[in-house]
Design an enzyme around this catalytic site. Structure first.
Site, PDB file in Angstrom:
ATOM      1  NE  ARG A  21      42.292  41.594  36.997  1.00 26.04           N
ATOM      2  CZ  ARG A  21      41.481  40.461  38.074  1.00 26.04           C
ATOM      3  NH1 ARG A  21      41.049  41.614  39.163  1.00 26.04           N
ATOM      4  NH2 ARG A  21      40.848  39.332  37.733  1.00 26.04           N
ATOM      5  CG  ASN A  40      38.807  42.870  35.508  1.00 22.77           C
ATOM      6  OD1 ASN A  40      39.437  43.124  35.275  1.00 22.77           O
ATOM      7  ND2 ASN A  40      38.524  41.847  36.061  1.00 22.77           N
TER       8      ASN A  40
END
Length: 93
Positions: A21, A40
């Site tokens: 990320r 996530n």
């Protein structure tokens, strides 16, 4: 004219716990003109939502597919749509 679009991508593979990320956000900021987030999911995937000019979204998608991402991308699913707005920057969630 470079139309504004919304790109939603679900990334499968070993993409959680490896900085995926963070690198996605850094790459979106490097490309520029993109807002959205990387998050996530409970099933182990990462969801990426990017809004901005189509060319920049395509550049981010190409990086997600073939770029030097952390972890191991085994596959992606993408959906193109019209922008919904509401993002001030590109965030990690």
């Amino acid at each position: 004219m470079n139309e504004r679009v919304r790109l939603t991508v679900w990334v499968r593979g070993r993409v959680q716990g490896v900085g995926f990320r963070w690198y996605t956000r850094a790459n979106a900021l490097r490309i520029g003109a993109l807002v959205g987030f990387a998050s996530n999911l409970a099933d182990g995937r990462v969801q990426v939502v990017a809004e901005g000019p189509r060319a920049e979204c395509e550049q981010l998608l190409e990086w997600l597919r073939d770029g030097d991402t952390p972890g191991k991308v085994e596959g992606i699913t993408e959906i193109w749509d019209t922008p919904r707005g509401g993002y001030g920057s590109f965030e990690i969630r």
